[in-house]
Scaffold this active site. Structure first.
Site: not given
Lengths: 505, 174
Positions: A366-368
């Site tokens: 999950s990048r953010v």
């Protein structure tokens, strides 16, 4: 109550008497050819791409191709009523869908018409299907979590409000289950999140099952189901996610949090491929047209978190992609992976070995979401990912059966227990404080001397114990800004107390 | 193939039309073209025969057509093997000329033939509405039951009884 025949007659009579005979001024063209849900039209020189056309039979069409001497248009309904030589009229409008509170709890088709037999939906407003996504100035960073209620996701691949997180995996690996769990979990959250489930190209039976499940768990009250089933024309499948997004955006601009699930975008791409090929657009890789990336990027770009000046609403997107034989390097999966802010990868082998949800920790990111995660949860889950990754590496090595040193044996034991702890039944979402408590126990070694088969029993009894005797602690965890030493010690006291109780049994 | 023909016809027509300096000249050029096209009708078979070389056709063309601009243009079409586009070019030229003259072609359909006073009245109202001068043509059609239908290119003003009944049908269906 039965309708009396004279009532109907009276209504019709009234309609005829009040009929305002106006002169029609409109532009008209002619159908040159029709078939496979595509019509070619002569005339209508001023028609624009994306405009809605109306055929003599009442069927609507969407202009997609503007060619030198004809227009290519897809039909939003049956093509059997459209015939060669029939007249076609411009409407001067782009496609739009009805939006509003009235849609909540309903099952609708992508044009906003009711499918659940509960009568027509009368909304006050409509929104165009295709809108350019909000720009940079209207947004703020994703900084608030959207709780899925699943330990494995909330701890390791957290999702923030306004994020786009892809759920990807083979058929029958529990992709829809994660989406449904997330919808059901929103009921437990304080401020209700509006949920929209958009079924694209699915079996009617599956959609019926989803609706029934949502009803059973009381989740339909805050949910809209947009359904374009496998038997609907490709054009409806194509517009379905845009319609769902437009319905969600209405609530977002009112300052509400919205969750939209697109189930699934691989079928959406296939429907678009069908239309494009029939419109004779040149095929590219896997026969998809050249703009298939833009098809999904413009849809997913509409997920956003608005800033305070714009009401602070959010639209979180959970697109689903079905892979064939674990191949995430196919065209559509790679496209959508690159568009989204991370993916939850579900593995068929993990699923078969009984670990559900079958999340592949190594491939899921999950990048953010990390910055949106609750601080307490973040601290607890910090070492979880590494522990599990190390365990998986070691586990495959240990299969050879060689003697292991103490350190490795410890890591194996810890990993087995953590994996067991992350298992979770369907439709059993957990509150974030409960998750934090059990994951704290797992990562701090409170499970190390408990048999693997007893881990889930331990979890359940620990939660019962905490709720009964230390409800204030759970509340404190839920409200805690961060997990400081003081709170940690408090948790430890409770866990120690429970341990002696659990062992005594 | 059809789209390409149309595209080509437009290119030729535009080039021919732009030879004229003003509207009057364009109109006379168009008449020249029409006259030349008509004059060719008796030797059409020879002109369209691909087996006959252009240098054989050339003197024949000069003899029949003369030397005005219309004739030169048709000779060019034959030389370029585009004579088959001649009628499409004629249509395009006409629409270009209409545009120059700010003239709109309007077709009016009624049940019974309209008398002169009615035609004049309709013409006045419509030219005010469209803000152009009009070239009206009248047509009768019993099927529309009453009223009139005005058609200008794609635009259709349907004031017929049939159209109103259809509207009522649609409204009742909803």
């Amino acid at each position: 109550m039965a309708i009396r025949p004279d009532e109907i007659t009276a209504i019709i009579k009234e309609k005829i008497e009040n009929w305002n005979a106006t002169t029609n001024i409109r532009e008209e063209g002619q159908v040159i050819s029709v078939g496979d849900g595509i019509a070619r039209i002569y005339g209508l020189e001023k028609a624009v791409a994306g405009e809605l056309l109306e055929f003599e039979s009442g069927v609507k069409g969407l202009v997609l191709n503007l060619e030198y001497d004809n227009i290519g248009c897809v039909l939003m309904g049956s093509d059997t009523q459209v015939k060669e030589g029939q007249k076609v009229y411009r409407t001067g409008k782009v496609m739009s869908v009805p939006v509003g509170q009235e849609l909540l709890g309903r099952v609708v088709n992508p044009l906003g018409a009711a499918l659940d037999g509960k009568g027509a939906i009368k909304t006050k407003e409509t929104r165009p299907l295709e809108i350019i996504a909000p720009g940079v100035v209207e947004r703020q960073p994703v900084n608030e979590p959207l709780q899925t209620g699943l330990k494995a996701i909330d701890a390791m691949v957290p999702i923030g409000k306004g994020q786009r997180e892809l759920i990807i995996g083979d058929r029958q690996t529990g992709k829809t289950a994660i989406a449904l769990d997330t919808i059901i979990n929103q009921k437990q959250q304080g401020k209700e999140v509006i949920c929209i489930y958009c079924a694209i190209g699915q079996k009617q039976s599956t959609i019926a099952q989803v609706v029934q499940t949502l009803k059973d768990f009381g989740a339909m009250a805050y949910t809209i189901v947009v359904s374009a089933s496998a038997s609907d024309p490709a054009s409806l499948l194509y517009v379905a996610p845009y319609a769902a997004c437009a319905m969600g955006e209405y609530f977002m601009w009112q300052g509400r949090d919205v969750l939209v699930i697109y189930d699934d975008l691989s079928k959406h791409a296939q429907a678009y491929r069908q239309m494009s090929l029939l419109l004779r657009r040149p095929p590219g890789r896997e026969a998809y047209p050249g703009d298939v990336f833009y098809l999904h990027s413009r849809l997913l770009e509409r997920a956003c978190r608005l800033n305070k000046e714009n009401g602070g609403g959010s639209l979180t997107a959970l697109p689903i992609i079905e892979t064939q034989a674990n191949d995430i390097s196919a065209y559509i999966p790679t496209n959508v992976i690159s568009i989204t802010d991370g993916q939850i990868y579900l593995d068929a082998n993990i699923f078969r070995s009984g670990i559900k949800p079958a999340i592949d920790v190594g491939l899921s990111v999950s990048r953010v979401g990390g910055s949106a995660q609750k601080k307490a949860m973040r601290k607890v889950a910090g070492t979880l990912r590494i522990d599990l990754a190390q365990y998986q590496e070691l586990a495959s090595f240990a299969q050879f059966g060689s003697e292991l040193d103490k350190e490795s044996q410890f890591q194996l034991a810890r990993g087995q227990r953590l994996t067991e702890l992350l298992k979770q039944g369907q439709y059993k979402p957990m509150l974030v404080e409960d998750q934090t408590l059990v994951l704290f126990a797992g990562t701090k070694g409170y499970l190390d001397d408990i048999a693997v088969s007893k881990v889930l029993v331990y979890q359940e009894e620990l939660l019962n114990f905490a709720r009964a005797k230390h409800a204030s602690l759970l509340k404190e965890i839920a409200q805690a800004k961060t997990l400081d030493e003081k709170l940690e010690n408090k948790i430890k006291v409770v866990l120690d107390e429970f341990k002696t109780l659990f062992k005594g049994k | 193939m059809k789209a390409q023909n149309l595209y080509l016809a437009q290119k030729y027509a535009k080039a021919f039309d732009s030879c004229a300096k003003n509207t009057q000249e364009a109109a006379s050029n168009f008449l020249c073209y029409q006259k030349a096209l008509k004059g060719l009708e008796q030797i059409k078979d020879i002109i369209e025969n691909p087996a006959i070389a252009f240098n054989v056709k050339r003197p024949l063309l000069d003899k029949v057509l003369g030397q005005d601009i219309g004739a030169r243009f048709i000779s060019l079409l034959v030389e370029e093997k585009r004579f088959s586009l001649a009628s499409a070019i004629e249509r395009e030229l006409l629409s270009l000329l209409d545009k120059r003259q700010n003239l709109a072609r309007v077709e009016i359909t009624s049940v019974l033939p309209l008398d002169n006073a009615e035609q004049k009245q309709i013409g006045q109202v419509l030219s005010k509405y469209f803000k152009t001068s009009l070239n009206l043509s009248f047509k009768e059609d019993k099927n529309i039951l009453g009223g009139i239908i005005v058609k200008k290119e794609d635009l259709c003003i349907d004031g017929s009884i049939l159209g109103r009944l259809k509207n009522l049908e649609q409204a009742l269906k909803r």
